[in-house]
Design a protein around this motif. Structure first.
Motif, PDB file in Angstrom:
ATOM      1  N   ALA A 108      14.127  30.600  27.055  1.00  0.00           N
ATOM      2  CA  ALA A 108      15.444  31.014  27.535  1.00  0.00           C
ATOM      3  C   ALA A 108      16.549  30.209  26.866  1.00  0.00           C
ATOM      4  O   ALA A 108      17.613  30.747  26.522  1.00  0.00           O
ATOM      5  CB  ALA A 108      15.519  30.858  29.054  1.00  0.00           C
ATOM      6  N   ALA A 109      16.301  28.915  26.671  1.00  0.00           N
ATOM      7  CA  ALA A 109      17.295  28.084  25.985  1.00  0.00           C
ATOM      8  C   ALA A 109      17.533  28.597  24.570  1.00  0.00           C
ATOM      9  O   ALA A 109      18.674  28.656  24.096  1.00  0.00           O
ATOM     10  CB  ALA A 109      16.828  26.636  25.958  1.00  0.00           C
ATOM     11  N   GLU A 110      16.473  28.999  23.883  1.00  0.00           N
ATOM     12  CA  GLU A 110      16.591  29.537  22.526  1.00  0.00           C
ATOM     13  C   GLU A 110      17.361  30.859  22.538  1.00  0.00           C
ATOM     14  O   GLU A 110      18.253  31.090  21.709  1.00  0.00           O
ATOM     15  CB  GLU A 110      15.200  29.737  21.932  1.00  0.00           C
ATOM     16  CG  GLU A 110      15.187  30.209  20.496  1.00  0.00           C
ATOM     17  CD  GLU A 110      15.632  29.139  19.513  1.00  0.00           C
ATOM     18  OE1 GLU A 110      16.098  29.518  18.413  1.00  0.00           O
ATOM     19  OE2 GLU A 110      15.532  27.926  19.840  1.00  0.00           O
ATOM     20  N   ILE A 111      17.031  31.715  23.473  1.00  0.00           N
ATOM     21  CA  ILE A 111      17.656  33.045  23.543  1.00  0.00           C
ATOM     22  C   ILE A 111      19.147  32.949  23.835  1.00  0.00           C
ATOM     23  O   ILE A 111      19.955  33.684  23.260  1.00  0.00           O
ATOM     24  CB  ILE A 111      16.941  33.893  24.615  1.00  0.00           C
ATOM     25  CG1 ILE A 111      15.513  34.230  24.144  1.00  0.00           C
ATOM     26  CG2 ILE A 111      17.725  35.168  24.926  1.00  0.00           C
ATOM     27  CD1 ILE A 111      14.617  34.756  25.251  1.00  0.00           C
ATOM     28  N   TYR A 112      19.521  32.010  24.700  1.00  0.00           N
ATOM     29  CA  TYR A 112      20.936  31.899  25.096  1.00  0.00           C
ATOM     30  C   TYR A 112      21.704  30.848  24.292  1.00  0.00           C
ATOM     31  O   TYR A 112      22.856  30.546  24.598  1.00  0.00           O
ATOM     32  CB  TYR A 112      21.021  31.573  26.586  1.00  0.00           C
ATOM     33  CG  TYR A 112      20.602  32.731  27.472  1.00  0.00           C
ATOM     34  CD1 TYR A 112      21.284  33.939  27.447  1.00  0.00           C
ATOM     35  CD2 TYR A 112      19.501  32.618  28.326  1.00  0.00           C
ATOM     36  CE1 TYR A 112      20.903  35.007  28.247  1.00  0.00           C
ATOM     37  CE2 TYR A 112      19.111  33.673  29.138  1.00  0.00           C
ATOM     38  CZ  TYR A 112      19.812  34.865  29.086  1.00  0.00           C
ATOM     39  OH  TYR A 112      19.425  35.924  29.886  1.00  0.00           O
ATOM     40  N   GLY A 113      21.068  30.283  23.252  1.00  0.00           N
ATOM     41  CA  GLY A 113      21.799  29.403  22.347  1.00  0.00           C
ATOM     42  C   GLY A 113      21.981  27.982  22.844  1.00  0.00           C
ATOM     43  O   GLY A 113      22.991  27.342  22.528  1.00  0.00           O
ATOM     44  N   ASP A 114      21.016  27.462  23.583  1.00  0.00           N
ATOM     45  CA  ASP A 114      21.077  26.075  24.079  1.00  0.00           C
ATOM     46  C   ASP A 114      22.419  25.735  24.715  1.00  0.00           C
ATOM     47  O   ASP A 114      23.117  24.801  24.309  1.00  0.00           O
ATOM     48  CB  ASP A 114      20.776  25.086  22.951  1.00  0.00           C
ATOM     49  CG  ASP A 114      19.281  24.965  22.678  1.00  0.00           C
ATOM     50  OD1 ASP A 114      18.524  24.768  23.642  1.00  0.00           O
ATOM     51  OD2 ASP A 114      18.875  25.062  21.505  1.00  0.00           O
ATOM     52  N   PRO A 115      22.808  26.470  25.761  1.00  0.00           N
ATOM     53  CA  PRO A 115      24.143  26.252  26.340  1.00  0.00           C
ATOM     54  C   PRO A 115      24.324  24.866  26.960  1.00  0.00           C
ATOM     55  O   PRO A 115      25.450  24.349  26.956  1.00  0.00           O
ATOM     56  CB  PRO A 115      24.241  27.358  27.397  1.00  0.00           C
ATOM     57  CG  PRO A 115      22.824  27.705  27.739  1.00  0.00           C
ATOM     58  CD  PRO A 115      22.075  27.553  26.449  1.00  0.00           C
ATOM     59  N   SER A 116      23.266  24.256  27.488  1.00  0.00           N
ATOM     60  CA  SER A 116      23.430  22.947  28.123  1.00  0.00           C
ATOM     61  C   SER A 116      23.873  21.885  27.124  1.00  0.00           C
ATOM     62  O   SER A 116      24.519  20.898  27.500  1.00  0.00           O
ATOM     63  CB  SER A 116      22.126  22.514  28.794  1.00  0.00           C
ATOM     64  OG  SER A 116      21.091  22.284  27.850  1.00  0.00           O
ATOM     65  N   LYS A 117      23.535  22.091  25.849  1.00  0.00           N
ATOM     66  CA  LYS A 117      23.901  21.117  24.821  1.00  0.00           C
ATOM     67  C   LYS A 117      25.331  21.308  24.335  1.00  0.00           C
ATOM     68  O   LYS A 117      25.856  20.453  23.615  1.00  0.00           O
ATOM     69  CB  LYS A 117      22.937  21.226  23.636  1.00  0.00           C
ATOM     70  CG  LYS A 117      21.495  20.881  23.988  1.00  0.00           C
ATOM     71  CD  LYS A 117      20.579  21.041  22.778  1.00  0.00           C
ATOM     72  CE  LYS A 117      19.132  20.728  23.147  1.00  0.00           C
ATOM     73  NZ  LYS A 117      18.211  20.903  21.985  1.00  0.00           N
ATOM     74  N   ARG A 118      25.934  22.412  24.727  1.00  0.00           N
ATOM     75  CA  ARG A 118      27.279  22.732  24.229  1.00  0.00           C
ATOM     76  C   ARG A 118      28.360  22.503  25.287  1.00  0.00           C
ATOM     77  O   ARG A 118      29.498  22.940  25.127  1.00  0.00           O
ATOM     78  CB  ARG A 118      27.318  24.182  23.727  1.00  0.00           C
ATOM     79  CG  ARG A 118      26.439  24.383  22.495  1.00  0.00           C
ATOM     80  CD  ARG A 118      26.603  25.755  21.892  1.00  0.00           C
ATOM     81  NE  ARG A 118      25.945  26.807  22.656  1.00  0.00           N
ATOM     82  CZ  ARG A 118      26.495  27.959  22.978  1.00  0.00           C
ATOM     83  NH1 ARG A 118      27.754  28.216  22.654  1.00  0.00           N
ATOM     84  NH2 ARG A 118      25.811  28.863  23.650  1.00  0.00           N
TER      85      ARG A 118
END
Length: 519
Positions: A108-118
Motif C-alpha cells: 500500500a505504501a508503494e501504491i500510494y507513493g510513501d505518503p508518510s515520508k512526505r
C-alpha cells in the motif's frame, strides 16, 4: 469522507514485488498497474490490489471470487490463500508472500507513493493518554503547520472534515490511502494513535514516523498479549529503526524505562512526576494539578537545564503528563519550544476525556465523562476529580466483555476505595452475560465494602447515568467512565447507538423539566 486520494499514483505489480523482495514476476503480470489497496472485500474498487490473509474467523482468500467480480486487479496472499483461490477458480493475478499482513502495508505504501515520508507524521502509543496526547500534539503542530490531520480512537480528520473512526488504528491500506489523501488536501503534518493490536497485526507496516511517542504501559489487553512483556514488545515495534526517525518516551513507569533502554533510534526521555523524578532529558519540576477543575499549570526543565512554565487545558496530574509529552513530541516534530508550549495550552477539549458535560451550579452537580477503562486510568481519573469535589464523588462504571477479565475485581476495589458512591452498570458486554461481568466487579467492591454501602447496581447504562445524576447534589461530582466518546454500545453482538454525554444531557433535560414543573 473518501479515505483515498482522488488520483492515486498507483504502482506496477513488478514495483510491488521488488519492494517485497520477491523474485521477478512474469511479463504481463509484472506490467499490471494497481491503483489502490484494501483488505476489506466490501471496499474493493476497480484496479485494486486486495490483501487476503487469515482473519480471526475466516481467511480473506475466501472472498477471492467476490473481489475479482468487483474489479480487483490482483490479490496479495499467503500460501494457504493461494490454495484457496486456486480451488475456487479465481482467475486474476495472485502474488504470494510469507507474511501477507506485513506485505500488504508495504504494498500500500508503494501504491500510494510513501505518503508518510512526505509529511511530518507522529505516532502515539501507550495504554492510557494516547487520544489526549494526540490532540495536544496536533494543537501544537497547528502553530507552524498550516493544515493538519489526525487519526485515532475518536475520529479520522483532514483539516475540518471528519468521520467517526472505526478503530484506534485503521488497517494499513486505509492508513496509507488516507495519508495520501491528506497530502492532496494540503496537509503537511499529522498524528495517529497506534494501538498495541495495530503494531502486533502490522497495521503500521510501510509507515515511517518522524516521531514515535510512548505515554505509559498499564494493565490492559492481556487477553491478547498474555504478559506485560509481550505487551511492551508490541509497543516497541513503533520504535524500530526504519519505522521511526526519533522517539519520545515517558519514563515515569518501569515499562517506559525498559523501552528507553532498548530502543536503537535517537530518543528523548520525559519525566513528569515531580514527586518521583526519573533520569530524563525533560523533567517536570512543579505542578498545580488544577484545583479549579479546568486546567493545570506546571514547570519543566529542558535538556540544557533551562526552566519553562507551561499549562494543560485539562486538570489532573495525568494531564500534566500528557501535556509534557505532547510538548516534547511537537518540539521533536519541528515546532519551536515556545510555540509547542503555547499550542498545548490552547488545546481544545478532547471528546470523552475529562469532558465536563454539566457544570456545577446551585442546583446541579458537576458531571464528567472520561474514557478510563483500565485500573490505572480509573485511579488517575478519580484522584484527578477528588480535589475539585467539595461533596461526594459519584462513580458510574462497568467493564468490557470479551476482554481481560482479571482487571474487573481490581477495578471494583479501586472504585470502592476512591469513590463515595458507586453506580455499577454495563459497558460493552459484547458476547458475555452482563450480569456476570458486574458480579466480577462486585467481588472487588465487596473486599472493601462487605455491606455494599452506597453501591447501586443499575442497568441498562442509560438508566444508570440518569440514576447517578439524580443522586448528585450541587457539591458533588458525578463521573461516568469506560466509554468516553464512543458512539455505540455493543450488546450480544449488536451495536446500539449510545453515548455517555448524550445520556447525561437527556437525563439533565428531564430533571430540569421536573424541577421547573415543581416550582
Amino acid at each position: 469522507m473518501d479515505l483515498r486520494p482522488a488520483h492515486p499514483r498507483g504502482a506496477t505489480l513488478a514495483a510491488v514485488a521488488d519492494r517485497l523482495g520477491l523474485a521477478p514476476l512474469p511479463g504481463v503480470v509484472a506490467t499490471l498497474t494497481v491503483g489502490g489497496a484494501t483488505v476489506d472485500s466490501r471496499e474493493v474498487r476497480s484496479g485494486d490490489l486486495f490483501g487476503a490473509f487469515p482473519g480471526f474467523k475466516v481467511h480473506g482468500a475466501r472472498f477471492g471470487a467476490q473481489v475479482a467480480a468487483a474489479g480487483a486487479a490482483a490479490i496479495l496472499t499467503d500460501a494457504e490463500g493461494a490454495e484457496i483461490l486456486a480451488a475456487d477458480g479465481v482467475d486474476i493475478p495472485v502474488v504470494v508472500v510469507d507474511d501477507a499482513r506485513a506485505a500488504m502495508g508495504e504494498a500500500a505504501a508503494e501504491i500510494y507513493g510513501d505518503p508518510s515520508k512526505r509529511m511530518t507524521f507522529v505516532g502515539v502509543t501507550g495504554t492510557n493518554g494516547k487520544t489526549t496526547t494526540s490532540y495536544f500534539i496536533e494543537s501544537a503542530l497547528k502553530r507552524v503547520y498550516e493544515r493538519t490531520g489526525i487519526m485515532g480512537t475518536v475520529e479520522l480528520r483532514i483539516g475540518d472534515e471528519a468521520i467517526e473512526s472505526p478503530r484506534t488504528t485503521v488497517e494499513s491500506p486505509v492508513l496509507h490511502g488516507l495519508l495520501a489523501r491528506m497530502l492532496d488536501e494540503g496537509v503537511t503534518a499529522a498524528v495517529t494513535e497506534v494501538s498495541s493490536h495495530a503494531a502486533a497485526l502490522d497495521r503500521i507496516a510501510g509507515v515511517e514516523f518522524a516521531v514515535a511517542v510512548f505515554t505509559n504501559l498499564q494493565w490492559d489487553h492481556l487477553d491478547f498479549h498474555l504478559t506485560m512483556d509481550g505487551y511492551l514488545d508490541a509497543k516497541a515495534r513503533l520504535f524500530e529503526p526504519g519505522r521511526a526517525r526519533r522517539g519520545v518516551i515517558n519514563v515515569d513507569d518501569e515499562w517506559g524505562r525498559k523501552l528507553a533502554a532498548r530502543v536503537e533510534i535517537p530518543c528523548e526521555r520525559v519525566s513528569t512526576h515531580p514527586d518521583d523524578p526519573q533520569e530524563a532529558e525533560w523533567s517536570v519540576t512543579w505542578a498545580d494539578i488544577g484545583l479549579d477543575g479546568v486546567g493545570s499549570r506546571f514547570a519543566f526543565t529542558d535538556p540544557s537545564g533551562a526552566s519553562h512554565g507551561a499549562e494543560s487545558p485539562l486538570p489532573g496530574l495525568v494531564n500534566v503528563s500528557n501535556s509534557m509529552v505532547a510538548i516534547v513530541a511537537a518540539h521533536a516534530a519541528g515546532v519551536p519550544l515556545d510555540e509547542a508550549i503555547a499550542g498545548v495550552a490552547g488545546g481544545h477539549e478532547v471528546p470523552g476525556r475529562m469532558e465536563r458535560v454539566i457544570e456545577r451550579s446551585d442546583a446541579d452537580p458537576l458531571a464528567i465523562v472520561d474514557y478510563a477503562h483500565t485500573p490505572d486510568a480509573l485511579t488517575l481519573a478519580l484522584q484527578g476529580v477528588r480535589p475539585i469535589t467539595p461533596g461526594r464523588l459519584i462513580l458510574i462504571f462497568g467493564s468490557d466483555g470479551d476482554r481481560d477479565q482479571g482487571k474487573r475485581p481490581v477495578m471494583g476495589e479501586i472504585a470502592a476505595n476512591l469513590a463515595d458512591v458507586i453506580v455499577l452498570t454495563d459497558e460493552n458486554p459484547r458476547s458475555e452475560e452482563p450480569a456476570a461481568i458486574r458480579a466480577a466487579i462486585r467481588e472487588g467492591i465487596e473486599k472493601v465494602r462487605p455491606d455494599l454501602a452506597d453501591v447501586h447496581e443499575v442497568e441498562p447504562r442509560v438508566a444508570a447515568v440518569e440514576y447517578g445524576l439524580r443522586l448528585g447534589r450541587p457539591g458533588d461530582t458525578v463521573i461516568v467512565t469506560g466509554k468516553g466518546h464512543e458512539p455505540t454500545q455493543e450488546i450480544a453482538g449488536v451495536f446500539h447507538r449510545y453515548n455517555d454525554r448524550d445520556a447525561y444531557l437527556a437525563a439533565h433535560a428531564r430533571i430540569v423539566s421536573e424541577r421547573e414543573a415543581a416550582e
